[in-house]
Design a protein around this motif. Structure first.
Motif, mmCIF file in Angstrom:
data_model
loop_
_atom_site.group_PDB
_atom_site.id
_atom_site.type_symbol
_atom_site.label_atom_id
_atom_site.label_comp_id
_atom_site.label_asym_id
_atom_site.label_seq_id
_atom_site.Cartn_x
_atom_site.Cartn_y
_atom_site.Cartn_z
ATOM 1 N N ILE A 47 -8.602 1.381 3.451
ATOM 2 C CA ILE A 47 -8.718 2.193 4.664
ATOM 3 C C ILE A 47 -10.118 1.955 5.244
ATOM 4 C CG2 ILE A 47 -8.570 4.488 5.299
ATOM 5 C CD1 ILE A 47 -6.390 4.834 4.020
ATOM 6 N N LEU A 145 -1.121 -1.524 15.643
ATOM 7 C CA LEU A 145 0.209 -1.783 16.029
ATOM 8 C C LEU A 145 1.112 -1.911 14.532
ATOM 9 C CD1 LEU A 145 0.420 -3.987 19.027
ATOM 10 C CD2 LEU A 145 1.250 -1.669 18.777
ATOM 11 N N ALA A 148 -0.741 0.972 11.755
ATOM 12 C CA ALA A 148 -0.747 2.377 12.056
ATOM 13 C C ALA A 148 -2.158 2.875 11.377
ATOM 14 C CB ALA A 148 0.084 3.193 11.406
ATOM 15 N N LEU B 6 2.582 -7.101 6.279
ATOM 16 C CA LEU B 6 2.228 -5.901 7.336
ATOM 17 C C LEU B 6 3.372 -5.228 7.600
ATOM 18 C CD1 LEU B 6 -0.599 -7.363 9.556
ATOM 19 C CD2 LEU B 6 -0.735 -5.618 7.874
ATOM 20 N N ASP B 7 4.451 -5.769 8.220
ATOM 21 C CA ASP B 7 5.666 -5.044 8.714
ATOM 22 C C ASP B 7 6.676 -5.589 7.715
ATOM 23 O OD1 ASP B 7 5.095 -7.789 9.601
ATOM 24 O OD2 ASP B 7 6.011 -7.258 11.364
ATOM 25 N N ARG B 70 3.123 4.874 2.852
ATOM 26 C CA ARG B 70 2.063 4.455 3.610
ATOM 27 C C ARG B 70 1.408 5.580 4.172
ATOM 28 N NH1 ARG B 70 2.217 -0.736 6.052
ATOM 29 N NH2 ARG B 70 1.878 -2.015 3.907
ATOM 30 N N LEU B 74 -2.548 6.876 4.606
ATOM 31 C CA LEU B 74 -3.190 6.972 5.867
ATOM 32 C C LEU B 74 -3.645 8.041 6.001
ATOM 33 C CD1 LEU B 74 -1.011 4.606 7.841
ATOM 34 C CD2 LEU B 74 -3.327 4.160 7.341
ATOM 35 N N SER B 105 2.269 11.079 14.975
ATOM 36 C CA SER B 105 1.872 9.946 15.508
ATOM 37 C C SER B 105 1.985 8.706 14.542
ATOM 38 C CB SER B 105 0.408 9.998 16.312
ATOM 39 O OG SER B 105 0.599 11.028 16.824
ATOM 40 N N LEU B 106 1.228 8.955 13.391
ATOM 41 C CA LEU B 106 1.352 8.088 12.407
ATOM 42 C C LEU B 106 2.863 7.570 11.927
ATOM 43 C CD1 LEU B 106 -1.112 8.873 9.441
ATOM 44 C CD2 LEU B 106 -1.271 6.971 10.957
ATOM 45 N N VAL B 109 4.286 5.453 14.801
ATOM 46 C CA VAL B 109 3.688 4.021 14.694
ATOM 47 C C VAL B 109 4.381 3.085 13.595
ATOM 48 C CG1 VAL B 109 1.841 2.552 14.784
ATOM 49 C CG2 VAL B 109 1.833 4.461 16.038
ATOM 50 N N LEU B 110 4.511 3.797 12.603
ATOM 51 C CA LEU B 110 5.072 3.130 11.201
ATOM 52 C C LEU B 110 6.411 2.660 11.376
ATOM 53 C CD1 LEU B 110 3.574 5.222 8.148
ATOM 54 C CD2 LEU B 110 3.103 2.690 8.908
ATOM 55 N N LEU B 112 7.818 2.061 14.380
ATOM 56 C CA LEU B 112 7.905 0.986 15.321
ATOM 57 C C LEU B 112 7.710 -0.362 14.637
ATOM 58 C CD1 LEU B 112 8.007 -0.107 18.278
ATOM 59 C CD2 LEU B 112 5.658 0.100 18.284
ATOM 60 N N SER B 113 6.517 -0.352 13.901
ATOM 61 C CA SER B 113 6.080 -1.622 13.442
ATOM 62 C C SER B 113 7.003 -1.834 11.988
ATOM 63 C CB SER B 113 4.767 -1.544 12.611
ATOM 64 O OG SER B 113 4.797 -0.909 11.631
#
Lengths: 372, 203
Positions: A47, A145, A148, B6-7, B70, B74, B105-106, B109-110, B112-113
Motif C-alpha cells: 500500500i 482502476l 482500487a 491485478l484483476d 482486498r 485497502l 467506493s472501494l 471499484v473492486l 468493476l475491476s
C-alpha cells in the motif's frame, strides 16, 4: 488573560499532533510488514502512503485538482505526440510498468518495517519531465482502476500530487542543482536532494487537498504528512541515488542525452506545467499558510500593549519570546524543520554520492590498475 | 506471475460479467459520485447501496474471501487518514461518514475491476474520447506489467542463489541495482516492441 488562552489552545494542538504522529507511526508499523527471507520479491499488495481514497475530498477540491491534472496531462500528451520521437511511446508504456514494479519491491528498513520507492523523480531524471508525467499518471490510473488504490473521484488529486507535482518538482530541483554541481558527482547529489524535496512537496499538496475539503484540520495533517515524508524522503533519496549511480556505471549515455537545451516549443509546455504548479500552490497551500500571518497578527495585537511599554522597560525579549512560542504556529515549526532538513540532506547526499561513485573517478590510472 | 494478477476474476462468466463494459463503468462512476456527494444523514441510501453491492457481488460469483481480503488490505489507508479527522471539533461524524463512503467506493471499484476485463475498459475510454496515446500507453503497461514482474523475480532469484548471508546495506544495494537493471532491460524491450509495432503498421 489573553496569553493564557493562547498557550492553552497551542498545548491542545500540540498534544493532538503528538497523538496523530503516534497513530500514524503505529499504522505504518502495522501495514508495512517486514519481508522475510525467501519471500517473493514483490509482496504484491503493497500500500502506498499518498493515495487519497474516495470520500475524502469534497466536490470543489476534486473538481479543481481534476481540472489541473487534465490540463497538465493534456499538455504532456500534446508534447509527447508532437515532439517525442515515436519510438519513445512504447518506452513510456514500459517505463510505467517498470515504475509500478519498482514500487512493489520492498526494501527492509529498521525493526521489521519495509519501504518502497515512489519513483517520480527517478522517472523524471531518466525520461524527462513530460514523459515522466505520462508515466506516473499511467501508474496512478492503473492503480486506481484495477486495484482500487486511490479513488476514482480522487483520481484528479492523486494524479496531481503523484504524477504532476512529484516529477515536475523533482525535475526542476534536479536541473537547478545540477547546473551548480556538474559531473557525475553533481548529478547524484542533485538527484538525492530532488527526490527528497519532491516527496515532501507532493505530501504537502496531499495535506492541502485534505484540509481544503474540510476532512482533516491543517494543523494535524500538515505536520503529520510533512514529518513522515521528511523521513520517507530520505529513503526515497538514497534508493534513487543508488539506482542512478548504478545506471551511470552501466549505461552512462542514457543519462547524458537527457540535458539538451530547451527549444521554443518545449518551453511552452514547460510554462504550462509551471503555471499549473503555481496555481496548485496558490489554491491548496497558501490559504492554509495564511494561518501563519493570522498567528503573527494575534501576536502583534497582544504585543500591541507591550509595544508602548517595551522602550521604557528595556527587557522585551523574554515576554515576546514566550508569546511567540506559545502561539507556536505548527506551519512555522515545520518550515524551519524543512530548512534544517534540506541542508542536512544536501550534506548527506553528497556523502552518499562520494561513497557510491567509483574511486576511479578521483584518480583513474592507479585505482583502475589496482582493481584488476 | 499470472498475466491477470491485478484483476483475477475479470474473465469469469456471470450475468454481471456479460453486461457491456460501458454500462458497468458508467454505473460505477455514478454510484461513487452519488455516494461521495450525499450527506451521511441519508443513511437509507447508504444502506440500500451496500445491500445492492453485496447482491451484485454474490451474483457475479467472485469469491467472498477475495473481496474481503482486498477490502481489509485497502481499508487501513482510509482509516489512517480518517483518524486524523477525529482531531477536530465534530470529528466523529466526519470520521464515520468518511469511513462508510470510502468503503462503499472501494467495494464498487473492486467490483468493476473484477467483473470487467481491462481491455474492454480501455475500449470504452477510447470511445469516450481519451487520447489514443494515453490509451496505448495504458494498454502497453497492462500488457507488460507481469512480464516485468517475472523478469524482476528472475533477477532476484539469481541474486539470492548467489548470496548466503547479507546485511541491510548490501540488500539495499542489490535491490537498487536490480531496479536499475530492470530499467535497462525495459528500455531494450521497448526498442524491440517498437520494431515489432512498426513492422505491423503502427505509426
Amino acid at each position: 488573560m489573553k496569553g493564557k488562552t493562547v498557550t492553552f489552545s497551542a498545548e491542545r494542538v500540540r498534544s493532538n499532533v503528538c497523538l496523530a504522529r503516534l497513530l500514524i507511526l503505529g499504522y505504518i508499523h502495522a501495514v508495512f510488514l517486514s519481508p522475510r527471507n525467501g519471500e517473493p520479491l514483490c509482496a504484491f499488495p503493497n500500500i502506498r502512503t499518498m493515495h487519497i481514497p474516495d470520500g475524502f475530498l469534497d466536490t470543489k477540491t476534486a473538481t479543481a485538482t481534476a481540472v489541473l491534472s487534465v490540463v497538465g496531462l493534456g499538455s504532456s500528451l500534446r508534447y509527447a505526440s508532437r515532439h517525442l520521437p515515436p519510438r519513445r511511446i512504447p518506452l513510456i508504456g514500459l517505463a510505467a510498468a517498470f515504475i509500478f514494479v519498482a514500487q512493489m519491491i520492498n526494501f527492509p528498513v529498521a525493526s521489521g518495517t519495509s519501504g518502497h520507492l515512489l519513483g517520480a523523480t527517478l522517472a523524471a531524471v531518466l525520461l524527462g519531465p513530460a514523459a515522466a508525467v505520462l508515466v506516473m499518471s499511467t501508474v496512478v490510473i492503473v492503480q486506481a482502476l484495477l486495484f482500487a488504490d486511490g479513488g476514482i473521484l480522487a483520481l484528479g488529486a492523486n494524479v496531481f500530487n503523484i504524477a504532476i507535482v512529484g516529477p515536475l518538482c523533482g525535475y526542476g530541483i534536479y536541473r537547478l542543482i545540477h547546473t551548480i554541481f556538474r559531473g557525475d558527482f553533481g548529478r547524484l547529489v542533485s538527484v538525492g536532494v530532488a527526490s527528497w524535496f519532491s516527496t515532501i512537496v507532493a505530501a504537502i499538496f496531499c495535506a492541502g487537498e485534505l484540509a481544503w475539503s474540510g476532512t482533516v484540520a491543517w494543523n494535524a495533517v500538515f505536520p503529520a504528512m510533512a514529518g513522515i515524508h521528511m523521513v520517507t524522503g530520505l529513503f526515497e533519496a538514497s534508493i534513487t541515488m543508488i539506482v542512478i549511480a548504478s545506471i551511470t556505471r552501466a549505461r552512462p549515455e542514457l543519462l547524458n542525452d537527457n540535458i539538451p537545451s530547451a527549444t521554443g516549443r518545449e518551453r511552452t509546455t514547460g510554462f504550462v506545467l509551471a503555471a499549473i504548479l503555481l496555481i496548485g500552490v496558490l489554491l491548496l497551500v497558501t490559504p492554509h499558510a495564511s494561518e501563519l500571518p493570522d498567528g503573527l497578527e494575534k501576536v502583534a495585537s497582544t504585543l500591541g500593549f507591550e509595544h508602548r511599554a517595551i522602550p521604557n522597560q528595556g527587557v522585551p525579549a523574554p515576554m515576546a519570546d514566550h508569546v511567540v512560542s506559545g502561539t507556536g504556529s505548527t506551519t512555522i515549526a515545520v518550515l524551519l524543520a524543512g530548512l534544517v532538513g534540506a541542508i542536512a540532506v544536501l550534506a548527506l547526499s553528497s556523502l552518499l554520492a562520494r561513497i557510491l561513485l567509483p574511486r576511479a573517478n578521483a584518480s583513474p590510472p592507479q585505482n583502475s590498475g589496482e582493481r584488476t | 506471475m499470472r498475466p491477470d494478477f491485478l484483476d483475477r476474476f475479470s474473465r469469469l462468466d456471470s450475468p454481471v460479467h456479460r453486461l457491456p463494459a460501458a454500462v458497468k463503468l458508467a454505473a460505477t462512476i455514478l454510484t461513487i459520485i452519488v455516494t461521495v456527494t450525499l450527506p451521511i444523514s441519508l443513511w437509507g441510501y447508504f444502506l440500500g447501496t451496500a445491500v445492492m453491492l453485496v447482491f451484485v457481488c454474490s451474483i457475479s460469483r467472485i469469491p467472498w474471501s477475495f473481496m474481503i481480503k482486498r477490502l481489509l488490505l485497502l481499508e487501513p489507508l482510509a482509516l489512517g487518514i480518517a483518524i486524523m479527522a477525529l482531531l477536530q471539533p465534530g470529528g466523529l461524524a466526519i470520521f464515520t461518514g468518511i469511513v462508510i463512503k470510502s468503503t462503499i467506493s472501494l467495494f464498487t471499484v473492486l467490483l468493476l475491476s473484477n467483473t470487467t476485463p481491462f481491455d474492454q475498459i480501455l475500449r470504452v475510454l477510447r470511445r469516450v474520447g481519451i487520447p489514443a496515446i494515453l490509451v496505448t500507453i495504458l494498454a502497453l503497461m497492462y500488457r507488460y506489467l507481469f512480464v516485468l514482474i517475472d523478469e524482476g523475480e528472475r533477477l532476484a532469484r539469481a541474486r539470492m542463489s548467489r548470496t548466503f548471508s547479507t546485511n541491510r546495506v548490501r540488500r539495499w544495494h542489490s535491490l537498487a541495482s536490480l531496479i536499475s537493471q530492470l530499467f535497462l532491460r525495459s528500455t531494450e524491450r521497448a526498442e524491440r516492441i517498437y520494431a515489432a509495432m512498426t513492422a505491423r503498421g503502427w505509426k
